[in-house]
Motif scaffolding. Structure first.
Motif, PDB file in Angstrom:
ATOM      1  N   ARG B  31     -71.346  37.033 -40.337  1.00  0.00           N
ATOM      2  CA  ARG B  31     -70.214  37.960 -40.417  1.00  0.00           C
ATOM      3  C   ARG B  31     -69.134  37.610 -39.401  1.00  0.00           C
ATOM      4  O   ARG B  31     -67.980  37.955 -39.580  1.00  0.00           O
ATOM      5  CB  ARG B  31     -70.700  39.386 -40.189  1.00  0.00           C
ATOM      6  N   ASN B  32     -69.519  36.956 -38.321  1.00  0.00           N
ATOM      7  CA  ASN B  32     -68.540  36.539 -37.322  1.00  0.00           C
ATOM      8  C   ASN B  32     -67.836  35.282 -37.823  1.00  0.00           C
ATOM      9  O   ASN B  32     -68.444  34.212 -37.942  1.00  0.00           O
ATOM     10  CB  ASN B  32     -69.266  36.258 -36.008  1.00  0.00           C
ATOM     11  N   GLY B  89     -63.895  43.385 -39.320  1.00  0.00           N
ATOM     12  CA  GLY B  89     -64.855  43.498 -40.406  1.00  0.00           C
ATOM     13  C   GLY B  89     -64.215  43.417 -41.773  1.00  0.00           C
ATOM     14  O   GLY B  89     -64.589  44.117 -42.699  1.00  0.00           O
ATOM     15  N   LEU B  91     -64.451  41.143 -43.680  1.00  0.00           N
ATOM     16  CA  LEU B  91     -65.155  40.179 -44.518  1.00  0.00           C
ATOM     17  C   LEU B  91     -65.806  40.801 -45.741  1.00  0.00           C
ATOM     18  O   LEU B  91     -66.088  40.118 -46.705  1.00  0.00           O
ATOM     19  CB  LEU B  91     -66.211  39.451 -43.694  1.00  0.00           C
ATOM     20  N   SER B  92     -66.067  42.114 -45.691  1.00  0.00           N
ATOM     21  CA  SER B  92     -66.735  42.712 -46.854  1.00  0.00           C
ATOM     22  C   SER B  92     -65.788  42.713 -48.061  1.00  0.00           C
ATOM     23  O   SER B  92     -66.208  42.396 -49.160  1.00  0.00           O
ATOM     24  CB  SER B  92     -67.185  44.125 -46.523  1.00  0.00           C
TER      25      SER B  92
END
Lengths: 382, 174
Positions: B31-32, B89, B91-92
Protein backbone atom coordinates in the motif's frame (compact mmCIF):
# COMPACT_ATOMS: atom_id res chain seq x y z
CA UNK A 1 45.43 -15.41 -10.56
CA UNK A 2 44.03 -16.54 -7.23
CA UNK A 3 41.02 -17.93 -9.00
CA UNK A 4 43.16 -19.94 -11.37
CA UNK A 5 45.03 -21.26 -8.35
CA UNK A 6 41.81 -22.33 -6.68
CA UNK A 7 40.54 -23.99 -9.83
CA UNK A 8 43.82 -25.88 -10.28
CA UNK A 9 44.08 -26.97 -6.67
CA UNK A 10 40.59 -28.07 -5.96
CA UNK A 11 39.43 -29.31 -9.35
CA UNK A 12 38.24 -32.88 -8.88
CA UNK A 13 38.53 -32.73 -5.09
CA UNK A 14 35.55 -30.56 -4.34
CA UNK A 15 32.22 -30.44 -6.16
CA UNK A 16 32.15 -28.02 -9.05
CA UNK A 17 29.63 -25.63 -7.65
CA UNK A 18 31.73 -25.12 -4.54
CA UNK A 19 34.72 -24.15 -6.67
CA UNK A 20 32.61 -21.73 -8.64
CA UNK A 21 31.40 -20.23 -5.40
CA UNK A 22 34.92 -19.98 -3.99
CA UNK A 23 36.35 -18.26 -7.05
CA UNK A 24 33.49 -15.81 -6.98
CA UNK A 25 33.91 -15.12 -3.29
CA UNK A 26 37.68 -14.61 -3.41
CA UNK A 27 37.36 -12.18 -6.27
CA UNK A 28 34.57 -10.24 -4.60
CA UNK A 29 36.36 -10.13 -1.26
CA UNK A 30 39.57 -9.01 -2.93
CA UNK A 31 37.81 -6.12 -4.63
CA UNK A 32 35.98 -5.26 -1.41
CA UNK A 33 39.21 -5.17 0.59
CA UNK A 34 40.91 -3.05 -2.05
CA UNK A 35 38.00 -0.62 -2.14
CA UNK A 36 37.81 -0.33 1.64
CA UNK A 37 41.53 0.16 2.14
CA UNK A 38 41.45 2.79 -0.59
CA UNK A 39 38.58 4.54 1.17
CA UNK A 40 40.56 4.62 4.42
CA UNK A 41 43.64 5.92 2.65
CA UNK A 42 41.49 8.42 0.77
CA UNK A 43 40.14 9.98 3.94
CA UNK A 44 43.66 10.62 5.17
CA UNK A 45 44.93 11.86 1.81
CA UNK A 46 42.03 14.20 1.37
CA UNK A 47 42.18 15.73 4.83
CA UNK A 48 45.94 16.12 4.64
CA UNK A 49 45.97 17.46 1.11
CA UNK A 50 43.15 19.93 1.66
CA UNK A 51 44.91 21.02 4.81
CA UNK A 52 48.15 21.67 2.97
CA UNK A 53 46.32 23.44 0.14
CA UNK A 54 44.71 25.74 2.66
CA UNK A 55 48.03 26.28 4.47
CA UNK A 56 47.02 24.15 7.45
CA UNK A 57 48.70 21.03 8.79
CA UNK A 58 45.75 18.72 8.44
CA UNK A 59 45.49 15.76 10.82
CA UNK A 60 48.82 15.30 12.63
CA UNK A 61 48.01 13.98 16.10
CA UNK A 62 47.08 10.34 15.72
CA UNK A 63 50.03 8.26 14.61
CA UNK A 64 52.96 9.47 12.52
CA UNK A 65 51.81 12.35 10.27
CA UNK A 66 48.27 11.66 11.39
CA UNK A 67 48.24 8.40 9.48
CA UNK A 68 46.00 6.66 11.97
CA UNK A 69 43.40 9.41 11.81
CA UNK A 70 40.93 7.47 9.61
CA UNK A 71 41.04 4.56 12.04
CA UNK A 72 40.44 6.87 14.98
CA UNK A 73 37.58 8.45 13.05
CA UNK A 74 36.09 5.05 12.33
CA UNK A 75 36.24 4.00 15.98
CA UNK A 76 34.72 7.29 17.06
CA UNK A 77 31.87 7.12 14.59
CA UNK A 78 31.03 3.49 15.39
CA UNK A 79 30.98 4.32 19.07
CA UNK A 80 28.32 6.95 18.58
CA UNK A 81 24.73 6.36 19.53
CA UNK A 82 22.64 4.98 16.68
CA UNK A 83 19.67 7.30 16.58
CA UNK A 84 16.59 6.39 14.62
CA UNK A 85 14.46 9.52 14.51
CA UNK A 86 10.74 9.37 15.18
CA UNK A 87 8.53 8.92 12.16
CA UNK A 88 11.09 7.47 9.77
CA UNK A 89 10.26 4.69 7.36
CA UNK A 90 12.29 2.19 9.36
CA UNK A 91 13.16 -0.51 6.85
CA UNK A 92 14.04 1.87 4.03
CA UNK A 93 15.87 4.13 6.47
CA UNK A 94 18.07 1.24 7.59
CA UNK A 95 18.53 -0.19 4.10
CA UNK A 96 19.64 3.00 2.36
CA UNK A 97 23.19 3.20 3.79
CA UNK A 98 23.73 -0.45 2.95
CA UNK A 99 22.40 -0.22 -0.58
CA UNK A 100 24.35 2.93 -1.37
CA UNK A 101 27.59 1.00 -1.11
CA UNK A 102 26.67 -1.42 -3.90
CA UNK A 103 27.02 0.81 -6.99
CA UNK A 104 30.31 2.23 -5.76
CA UNK A 105 31.67 -1.26 -5.28
CA UNK A 106 30.22 -2.72 -8.47
CA UNK A 107 32.14 -0.22 -10.55
CA UNK A 108 35.37 -1.81 -9.36
CA UNK A 109 34.18 -5.16 -10.67
CA UNK A 110 34.74 -4.31 -14.33
CA UNK A 111 37.86 -2.20 -13.98
CA UNK A 112 40.90 -4.10 -15.23
CA UNK A 113 43.68 -3.63 -12.70
CA UNK A 114 46.25 -5.31 -14.91
CA UNK A 115 46.10 -7.34 -18.14
CA UNK A 116 43.31 -9.85 -17.60
CA UNK A 117 42.82 -8.86 -13.97
CA UNK A 118 39.26 -7.59 -13.97
CA UNK A 119 36.83 -9.38 -11.69
CA UNK A 120 34.21 -9.37 -14.43
CA UNK A 121 35.73 -9.11 -17.87
CA UNK A 122 32.35 -8.48 -19.45
CA UNK A 123 31.86 -7.49 -23.07
CA UNK A 124 29.81 -4.48 -22.10
CA UNK A 125 32.15 -2.95 -19.55
CA UNK A 126 31.41 0.65 -20.46
CA UNK A 127 27.66 0.07 -20.48
CA UNK A 128 27.92 -1.80 -17.19
CA UNK A 129 29.56 1.19 -15.58
CA UNK A 130 26.93 3.54 -16.95
CA UNK A 131 24.09 1.27 -15.84
CA UNK A 132 25.52 0.88 -12.36
CA UNK A 133 26.01 4.62 -12.17
CA UNK A 134 22.36 5.13 -13.04
CA UNK A 135 21.37 3.01 -10.05
CA UNK A 136 23.54 5.06 -7.72
CA UNK A 137 20.81 7.63 -7.22
CA UNK A 138 18.29 5.11 -5.90
CA UNK A 139 19.74 4.79 -2.37
CA UNK A 140 19.86 8.57 -2.12
CA UNK A 141 16.13 8.58 -2.80
CA UNK A 142 15.63 5.94 -0.19
CA UNK A 143 17.57 7.89 2.40
CA UNK A 144 15.92 11.18 1.54
CA UNK A 145 12.41 9.82 1.52
CA UNK A 146 12.68 7.55 4.53
CA UNK A 147 14.16 10.23 6.78
CA UNK A 148 10.84 12.06 6.92
CA UNK A 149 12.62 15.38 6.91
CA UNK A 150 12.15 18.20 4.45
CA UNK A 151 15.88 18.83 4.08
CA UNK A 152 16.49 15.20 3.31
CA UNK A 153 13.71 15.17 0.76
CA UNK A 154 14.96 18.36 -0.87
CA UNK A 155 18.43 16.88 -1.03
CA UNK A 156 17.11 13.73 -2.63
CA UNK A 157 15.12 15.69 -5.18
CA UNK A 158 18.14 17.72 -6.08
CA UNK A 159 20.07 14.49 -6.39
CA UNK A 160 17.59 13.24 -8.95
CA UNK A 161 17.64 16.41 -10.96
CA UNK A 162 21.40 16.55 -10.93
CA UNK A 163 22.06 12.91 -11.69
CA UNK A 164 19.54 12.77 -14.51
CA UNK A 165 21.09 15.87 -16.05
CA UNK A 166 24.71 14.85 -15.76
CA UNK A 167 24.10 11.26 -16.79
CA UNK A 168 23.53 12.42 -20.35
CA UNK A 169 26.85 14.18 -21.01
CA UNK A 170 28.57 11.40 -19.07
CA UNK A 171 27.23 8.72 -21.35
CA UNK A 172 27.65 10.78 -24.51
CA UNK A 173 31.29 11.49 -23.72
CA UNK A 174 31.89 7.75 -23.60
CA UNK A 175 30.31 7.20 -27.00
CA UNK A 176 33.34 8.78 -28.66
CA UNK A 177 35.62 6.28 -26.96
CA UNK A 178 33.52 3.35 -28.07
CA UNK A 179 33.44 4.77 -31.60
CA UNK A 180 37.21 4.90 -31.76
CA UNK A 181 37.98 1.59 -30.11
CA UNK A 182 34.99 -0.26 -31.57
CA UNK A 183 34.29 -2.13 -28.37
CA UNK A 184 32.45 -1.77 -25.07
CA UNK A 185 34.98 -3.93 -23.32
CA UNK A 186 37.20 -2.18 -20.79
CA UNK A 187 40.19 -4.27 -21.67
CA UNK A 188 39.84 -3.50 -25.39
CA UNK A 189 39.68 0.19 -24.59
CA UNK A 190 42.91 -0.06 -22.62
CA UNK A 191 44.61 -2.08 -25.35
CA UNK A 192 43.50 0.48 -27.92
CA UNK A 193 45.02 3.23 -25.82
CA UNK A 194 48.29 1.35 -25.40
CA UNK A 195 48.49 1.07 -29.15
CA UNK A 196 47.24 4.49 -30.23
CA UNK A 197 47.77 6.81 -27.28
CA UNK A 198 45.66 7.83 -24.33
CA UNK A 199 42.13 8.98 -24.86
CA UNK A 200 42.98 11.99 -22.72
CA UNK A 201 45.12 13.16 -25.65
CA UNK A 202 42.99 11.73 -28.45
CA UNK A 203 39.74 13.11 -27.08
CA UNK A 204 40.53 15.89 -24.62
CA UNK A 205 37.02 17.29 -24.85
CA UNK A 206 35.44 13.96 -23.95
CA UNK A 207 37.87 13.59 -21.07
CA UNK A 208 36.96 17.00 -19.71
CA UNK A 209 33.24 16.40 -20.06
CA UNK A 210 33.54 13.00 -18.40
CA UNK A 211 35.57 14.42 -15.54
CA UNK A 212 33.07 17.21 -14.87
CA UNK A 213 30.01 15.00 -15.26
CA UNK A 214 31.52 12.28 -13.11
CA UNK A 215 32.42 14.68 -10.35
CA UNK A 216 28.87 15.97 -10.46
CA UNK A 217 27.61 12.42 -10.04
CA UNK A 218 30.05 11.93 -7.20
CA UNK A 219 28.38 14.67 -5.27
CA UNK A 220 31.57 16.33 -4.07
CA UNK A 221 32.14 19.90 -3.17
CA UNK A 222 31.96 21.99 -6.29
CA UNK A 223 28.78 20.13 -7.17
CA UNK A 224 27.46 18.78 -3.89
CA UNK A 225 24.25 20.76 -3.98
CA UNK A 226 22.31 17.74 -2.78
CA UNK A 227 23.86 18.11 0.63
CA UNK A 228 24.93 21.72 0.61
CA UNK A 229 25.37 22.47 4.29
CA UNK A 230 24.54 26.13 3.93
CA UNK A 231 21.11 25.41 2.50
CA UNK A 232 20.03 21.92 3.40
CA UNK A 233 21.70 21.02 6.73
CA UNK A 234 23.26 17.89 5.21
CA UNK A 235 20.81 16.96 2.48
CA UNK A 236 19.75 13.37 2.19
CA UNK A 237 21.76 12.15 5.17
CA UNK A 238 20.70 14.85 7.61
CA UNK A 239 18.95 12.35 9.85
CA UNK A 240 21.70 9.78 9.88
CA UNK A 241 24.23 9.41 12.64
CA UNK A 242 26.79 6.99 13.98
CA UNK A 243 27.54 3.92 11.95
CA UNK A 244 24.88 4.57 9.32
CA UNK A 245 26.35 7.98 8.63
CA UNK A 246 29.82 6.52 8.42
CA UNK A 247 28.60 4.20 5.67
CA UNK A 248 27.52 7.21 3.62
CA UNK A 249 30.86 8.80 4.35
CA UNK A 250 32.90 5.73 3.39
CA UNK A 251 30.79 5.26 0.27
CA UNK A 252 31.62 8.75 -0.88
CA UNK A 253 35.32 7.94 -0.83
CA UNK A 254 34.87 4.52 -2.37
CA UNK A 255 32.90 6.15 -5.12
CA UNK A 256 35.56 8.74 -5.77
CA UNK A 257 38.07 5.95 -6.02
CA UNK A 258 35.85 3.98 -8.34
CA UNK A 259 35.54 6.97 -10.62
CA UNK A 260 39.28 7.67 -10.44
CA UNK A 261 39.93 4.07 -11.42
CA UNK A 262 37.44 4.43 -14.25
CA UNK A 263 38.98 7.60 -15.59
CA UNK A 264 42.45 6.14 -15.43
CA UNK A 265 41.16 3.11 -17.34
CA UNK A 266 39.17 5.04 -19.89
CA UNK A 267 41.32 8.10 -20.47
CA UNK A 268 44.77 7.51 -19.01
CA UNK A 269 45.54 4.19 -20.62
CA UNK A 270 44.72 1.96 -17.65
CA UNK A 271 47.62 -0.24 -16.77
CA UNK A 272 49.53 0.71 -19.90
CA UNK A 273 52.74 2.71 -19.90
CA UNK A 274 55.38 3.82 -22.32
CA UNK A 275 57.94 1.29 -23.55
CA UNK A 276 60.62 2.66 -21.21
CA UNK A 277 58.84 2.09 -17.96
CA UNK A 278 57.72 -1.47 -18.57
CA UNK A 279 59.75 -2.82 -15.66
CA UNK A 280 57.25 -1.51 -13.15
CA UNK A 281 54.34 -3.95 -12.83
CA UNK A 282 51.17 -2.90 -14.62
CA UNK A 283 49.05 -2.90 -11.50
CA UNK A 284 51.36 -0.39 -9.82
CA UNK A 285 50.92 1.95 -12.75
CA UNK A 286 47.21 1.57 -12.60
CA UNK A 287 47.01 2.26 -8.89
CA UNK A 288 49.40 5.20 -9.21
CA UNK A 289 47.22 6.76 -11.89
CA UNK A 290 44.13 6.17 -9.79
CA UNK A 291 45.66 7.89 -6.76
CA UNK A 292 46.87 10.76 -8.92
CA UNK A 293 43.36 11.26 -10.21
CA UNK A 294 42.04 11.11 -6.68
CA UNK A 295 44.41 13.95 -5.84
CA UNK A 296 42.95 15.92 -8.74
CA UNK A 297 39.49 15.40 -7.27
CA UNK A 298 40.77 16.63 -3.91
CA UNK A 299 42.30 19.61 -5.65
CA UNK A 300 39.03 20.60 -7.29
CA UNK A 301 37.29 20.17 -3.96
CA UNK A 302 39.77 22.34 -2.12
CA UNK A 303 39.81 25.17 -4.62
CA UNK A 304 36.36 25.50 -6.17
CA UNK A 305 33.37 26.98 -4.35
CA UNK A 306 30.04 25.20 -4.41
CA UNK A 307 27.74 25.97 -7.32
CA UNK A 308 24.11 26.85 -6.93
CA UNK A 309 21.54 24.36 -8.18
CA UNK A 310 20.40 26.52 -11.09
CA UNK A 311 23.99 27.14 -12.18
CA UNK A 312 24.73 23.46 -12.01
CA UNK A 313 21.70 22.42 -14.02
CA UNK A 314 22.23 25.14 -16.59
CA UNK A 315 25.82 24.03 -16.99
CA UNK A 316 24.79 20.46 -17.72
CA UNK A 317 22.08 21.26 -20.21
CA UNK A 318 23.38 24.36 -21.92
CA UNK A 319 27.08 23.64 -21.93
CA UNK A 320 28.04 20.00 -21.45
CA UNK A 321 25.23 18.46 -23.48
CA UNK A 322 25.78 20.43 -26.72
CA UNK A 323 29.54 20.03 -26.46
CA UNK A 324 29.29 16.28 -25.95
CA UNK A 325 27.02 15.99 -28.98
CA UNK A 326 29.49 17.97 -31.07
CA UNK A 327 32.25 15.76 -29.71
CA UNK A 328 30.51 12.62 -30.97
CA UNK A 329 30.18 14.10 -34.45
CA UNK A 330 33.81 15.16 -34.47
CA UNK A 331 35.02 11.77 -33.39
CA UNK A 332 32.83 10.02 -35.94
CA UNK A 333 34.32 12.16 -38.72
CA UNK A 334 37.86 11.60 -37.44
CA UNK A 335 37.31 7.85 -37.22
CA UNK A 336 36.04 7.80 -40.79
CA UNK A 337 39.05 9.79 -42.02
CA UNK A 338 41.35 7.34 -40.28
CA UNK A 339 44.06 9.88 -39.49
CA UNK A 340 47.23 9.13 -37.52
CA UNK A 341 47.02 9.64 -33.76
CA UNK A 342 49.09 12.81 -33.65
CA UNK A 343 46.79 14.55 -36.14
CA UNK A 344 43.73 13.43 -34.22
CA UNK A 345 45.26 14.81 -31.07
CA UNK A 346 46.10 18.15 -32.66
CA UNK A 347 42.71 18.53 -34.32
CA UNK A 348 40.78 17.53 -31.21
CA UNK A 349 42.82 19.67 -28.86
CA UNK A 350 42.42 22.78 -31.00
CA UNK A 351 38.74 22.11 -31.58
CA UNK A 352 38.16 21.49 -27.87
CA UNK A 353 39.61 24.87 -26.95
CA UNK A 354 37.75 26.62 -29.76
CA UNK A 355 34.48 24.92 -28.88
CA UNK A 356 34.69 25.63 -25.17
CA UNK A 357 35.67 29.27 -25.69
CA UNK A 358 33.19 29.74 -28.52
CA UNK A 359 30.23 28.13 -26.82
CA UNK A 360 30.88 29.94 -23.56
CA UNK A 361 31.17 33.20 -25.46
CA UNK A 362 27.96 32.52 -27.35
CA UNK A 363 26.08 31.77 -24.14
CA UNK A 364 27.26 34.89 -22.36
CA UNK A 365 26.71 37.04 -25.45
CA UNK A 366 23.06 36.04 -25.46
CA UNK A 367 22.80 36.89 -21.79
CA UNK A 368 21.90 33.31 -21.08
CA UNK A 369 24.24 32.71 -18.16
CA UNK A 370 22.47 32.34 -14.90
CA UNK A 371 24.49 34.88 -12.98
CA UNK A 372 23.50 37.69 -15.26
CA UNK A 373 19.85 36.89 -15.01
CA UNK A 374 19.97 36.81 -11.26
CA UNK A 375 22.37 39.53 -10.33
CA UNK A 376 22.59 42.04 -13.14
CA UNK A 377 19.06 42.44 -14.39
CA UNK A 378 17.53 43.89 -11.23
CA UNK A 379 20.29 46.49 -11.16
CA UNK A 380 19.82 47.29 -14.82
CA UNK A 381 16.09 47.68 -14.37
CA UNK A 382 16.43 50.47 -11.85
CA UNK B 1 34.37 -19.15 -17.03
CA UNK B 2 34.38 -21.30 -13.91
CA UNK B 3 34.07 -25.01 -14.58
CA UNK B 4 30.50 -25.33 -13.39
CA UNK B 5 29.00 -22.53 -15.41
CA UNK B 6 25.85 -24.55 -16.04
CA UNK B 7 25.06 -25.12 -12.42
CA UNK B 8 25.72 -21.48 -11.62
CA UNK B 9 23.45 -20.39 -14.44
CA UNK B 10 20.59 -22.58 -13.29
CA UNK B 11 20.99 -21.37 -9.74
CA UNK B 12 21.16 -17.74 -10.84
CA UNK B 13 18.10 -18.16 -13.02
CA UNK B 14 15.95 -19.51 -10.22
CA UNK B 15 17.28 -16.94 -7.77
CA UNK B 16 16.64 -14.07 -10.16
CA UNK B 17 13.27 -15.41 -11.22
CA UNK B 18 12.16 -15.65 -7.61
CA UNK B 19 13.46 -12.16 -6.95
CA UNK B 20 11.64 -10.75 -9.95
CA UNK B 21 8.33 -12.46 -9.28
CA UNK B 22 8.33 -11.66 -5.57
CA UNK B 23 9.24 -8.02 -6.19
CA UNK B 24 6.59 -7.75 -8.88
CA UNK B 25 4.00 -9.13 -6.48
CA UNK B 26 5.14 -6.67 -3.84
CA UNK B 27 4.74 -3.82 -6.33
CA UNK B 28 1.05 -4.54 -6.78
CA UNK B 29 0.26 -5.57 -3.22
CA UNK B 30 2.06 -2.96 -1.09
CA UNK B 31 0.00 0.00 0.00
CA UNK B 32 2.98 2.30 0.50
CA UNK B 33 3.57 3.58 -3.00
CA UNK B 34 7.18 4.52 -2.38
CA UNK B 35 7.97 0.97 -1.27
CA UNK B 36 6.15 -0.30 -4.32
CA UNK B 37 8.37 1.90 -6.48
CA UNK B 38 11.49 0.52 -4.85
CA UNK B 39 10.32 -3.03 -5.44
CA UNK B 40 9.67 -2.12 -9.03
CA UNK B 41 13.33 -1.19 -9.36
CA UNK B 42 14.25 -4.54 -7.83
CA UNK B 43 12.01 -6.32 -10.33
CA UNK B 44 13.68 -4.46 -13.20
CA UNK B 45 17.09 -5.46 -11.91
CA UNK B 46 15.94 -9.06 -11.62
CA UNK B 47 14.86 -9.04 -15.26
CA UNK B 48 18.23 -7.55 -16.20
CA UNK B 49 19.90 -10.38 -14.33
CA UNK B 50 17.89 -12.92 -16.32
CA UNK B 51 19.07 -11.24 -19.52
CA UNK B 52 22.60 -11.67 -18.21
CA UNK B 53 22.14 -15.39 -17.65
CA UNK B 54 20.97 -15.58 -21.26
CA UNK B 55 24.24 -13.94 -22.29
CA UNK B 56 22.37 -10.89 -23.55
CA UNK B 57 24.61 -8.50 -21.66
CA UNK B 58 23.78 -5.55 -23.88
CA UNK B 59 20.09 -5.98 -23.19
CA UNK B 60 20.79 -6.30 -19.48
CA UNK B 61 22.76 -3.06 -19.37
CA UNK B 62 20.09 -1.23 -21.33
CA UNK B 63 17.40 -2.68 -19.08
CA UNK B 64 19.12 -1.41 -15.95
CA UNK B 65 19.95 1.92 -17.56
CA UNK B 66 16.55 2.67 -19.04
CA UNK B 67 14.15 0.94 -16.66
CA UNK B 68 16.10 0.75 -13.42
CA UNK B 69 17.70 4.12 -13.92
CA UNK B 70 15.60 6.49 -15.96
CA UNK B 71 12.03 5.22 -15.75
CA UNK B 72 12.10 4.25 -12.08
CA UNK B 73 13.74 7.56 -11.24
CA UNK B 74 11.01 9.43 -13.03
CA UNK B 75 8.32 7.44 -11.21
CA UNK B 76 9.87 8.09 -7.83
CA UNK B 77 10.28 11.74 -8.73
CA UNK B 78 6.57 11.90 -9.49
CA UNK B 79 5.84 10.27 -6.14
CA UNK B 80 8.05 12.80 -4.39
CA UNK B 81 6.32 15.74 -6.01
CA UNK B 82 2.81 14.49 -5.29
CA UNK B 83 3.41 12.88 -1.97
CA UNK B 84 0.45 14.43 -0.23
CA UNK B 85 -1.96 12.94 -2.70
CA UNK B 86 -0.19 9.61 -2.55
CA UNK B 87 0.08 9.15 1.19
CA UNK B 88 -3.62 9.69 1.81
CA UNK B 89 -4.54 6.16 0.95
CA UNK B 90 -5.62 6.99 -2.55
CA UNK B 91 -4.61 3.56 -3.66
CA UNK B 92 -7.96 1.89 -3.03
CA UNK B 93 -9.57 4.05 -5.69
CA UNK B 94 -13.13 4.33 -6.92
CA UNK B 95 -12.72 2.60 -10.23
CA UNK B 96 -12.60 -0.97 -9.07
CA UNK B 97 -14.95 -2.33 -11.67
CA UNK B 98 -13.26 -0.75 -14.72
CA UNK B 99 -9.85 -1.69 -13.30
CA UNK B 100 -10.97 -5.28 -12.91
CA UNK B 101 -12.26 -5.29 -16.47
CA UNK B 102 -9.02 -3.85 -17.82
CA UNK B 103 -6.96 -6.36 -15.87
CA UNK B 104 -9.12 -9.20 -17.11
CA UNK B 105 -8.81 -8.03 -20.71
CA UNK B 106 -5.05 -7.72 -20.46
CA UNK B 107 -4.87 -11.13 -18.81
CA UNK B 108 -6.91 -12.71 -21.62
CA UNK B 109 -4.85 -10.96 -24.29
CA UNK B 110 -1.54 -12.01 -22.75
CA UNK B 111 -2.65 -15.59 -22.16
CA UNK B 112 -3.81 -15.77 -25.77
CA UNK B 113 -0.47 -14.42 -26.95
CA UNK B 114 1.44 -16.84 -24.72
CA UNK B 115 -0.58 -19.86 -25.77
CA UNK B 116 -0.60 -19.06 -29.48
CA UNK B 117 3.02 -17.98 -29.76
CA UNK B 118 5.32 -20.23 -31.67
CA UNK B 119 8.00 -20.60 -28.98
CA UNK B 120 11.27 -21.15 -30.77
CA UNK B 121 13.76 -22.92 -28.56
CA UNK B 122 17.20 -21.55 -29.28
CA UNK B 123 20.38 -23.55 -29.27
CA UNK B 124 21.44 -22.05 -25.95
CA UNK B 125 22.90 -18.75 -24.91
CA UNK B 126 23.03 -15.85 -27.31
CA UNK B 127 26.35 -14.79 -28.73
CA UNK B 128 28.21 -11.63 -27.91
CA UNK B 129 27.08 -8.70 -29.97
CA UNK B 130 29.82 -6.22 -30.88
CA UNK B 131 28.81 -2.56 -30.93
CA UNK B 132 29.02 -2.42 -34.73
CA UNK B 133 26.29 -5.01 -35.06
CA UNK B 134 24.09 -3.25 -32.54
CA UNK B 135 24.53 -0.02 -34.46
CA UNK B 136 23.92 -1.77 -37.74
CA UNK B 137 20.68 -3.27 -36.51
CA UNK B 138 19.52 0.02 -35.03
CA UNK B 139 20.46 2.39 -37.82
CA UNK B 140 20.12 0.22 -40.91
CA UNK B 141 17.80 -2.69 -40.44
CA UNK B 142 15.38 -1.19 -37.94
CA UNK B 143 15.94 2.46 -38.64
CA UNK B 144 12.26 3.17 -39.20
CA UNK B 145 10.97 1.88 -35.84
CA UNK B 146 13.95 3.52 -34.18
CA UNK B 147 13.16 6.91 -35.65
CA UNK B 148 9.48 6.40 -34.95
CA UNK B 149 10.25 5.77 -31.30
CA UNK B 150 12.34 8.92 -31.11
CA UNK B 151 9.56 10.98 -32.67
CA UNK B 152 7.13 9.56 -30.13
CA UNK B 153 9.48 10.50 -27.32
CA UNK B 154 9.84 13.99 -28.79
CA UNK B 155 6.06 14.39 -28.90
CA UNK B 156 5.80 13.25 -25.29
CA UNK B 157 8.53 15.68 -24.32
CA UNK B 158 6.91 18.64 -26.06
CA UNK B 159 3.59 17.67 -24.53
CA UNK B 160 5.12 17.63 -21.07
CA UNK B 161 6.66 21.06 -21.61
CA UNK B 162 3.36 22.45 -22.86
CA UNK B 163 1.55 21.02 -19.84
CA UNK B 164 4.15 22.29 -17.42
CA UNK B 165 4.17 25.84 -18.75
CA UNK B 166 2.22 28.27 -16.67
CA UNK B 167 0.36 30.65 -19.02
CA UNK B 168 1.40 34.26 -18.74
CA UNK B 169 4.86 33.61 -17.40
CA UNK B 170 6.62 32.93 -20.68
CA UNK B 171 9.55 35.25 -20.07
CA UNK B 172 10.78 33.54 -16.94
CA UNK B 173 12.55 30.24 -16.99
CA UNK B 174 11.49 27.59 -14.57
Amino acid sequence: MINQFIIDTFAGVLPEWLIALMTGVTGAVGVLLFALSCALAAIWIERKLIGRMQIRYGPNRVGPKGLLQPIADAIKVIGKEAITPFGVDKVVYAAAPLVIFIPALLTFAVVPFAPGAALLNVDIGVLFVVAVGALGVMPIFMAGWASNNKYSLMGAMRAIAQTVSYEIPLVLSLVGLVLMAGSFKMEDLVLYQIENGWFLLLQPLAALIFFIAASAELNRTPTDIMEGESELAAGYHTEYSGFKFSLFYATEYTHVFAVSALISTLFLGGWGTGPVLDQVPAIIWFIAKTYLLFCVFVWTRATLPRLRIDQLMAFAWKFLLPLSLVNIMLVAVLVELNLPGIVVFAVNAVLAVVLIKGWAGLLSARGATVEQRVYIRPAAAQ
Amino acid sequence: MPPSADFGLTLSFYGLATLTVVSALMVVSLRNIFHAGLFLVLAFIGVAGIYLTLNAAFMAAVQVLVYGGAIAVMMLFAIFLTRNAMTQGNLSGRFQAPAMLAALLIGVLFSYAFLMANWASGKGAAEYLPPEQVADALFNQFVFPFELASIMLLIAMIGAIVLARTPGRETEDA
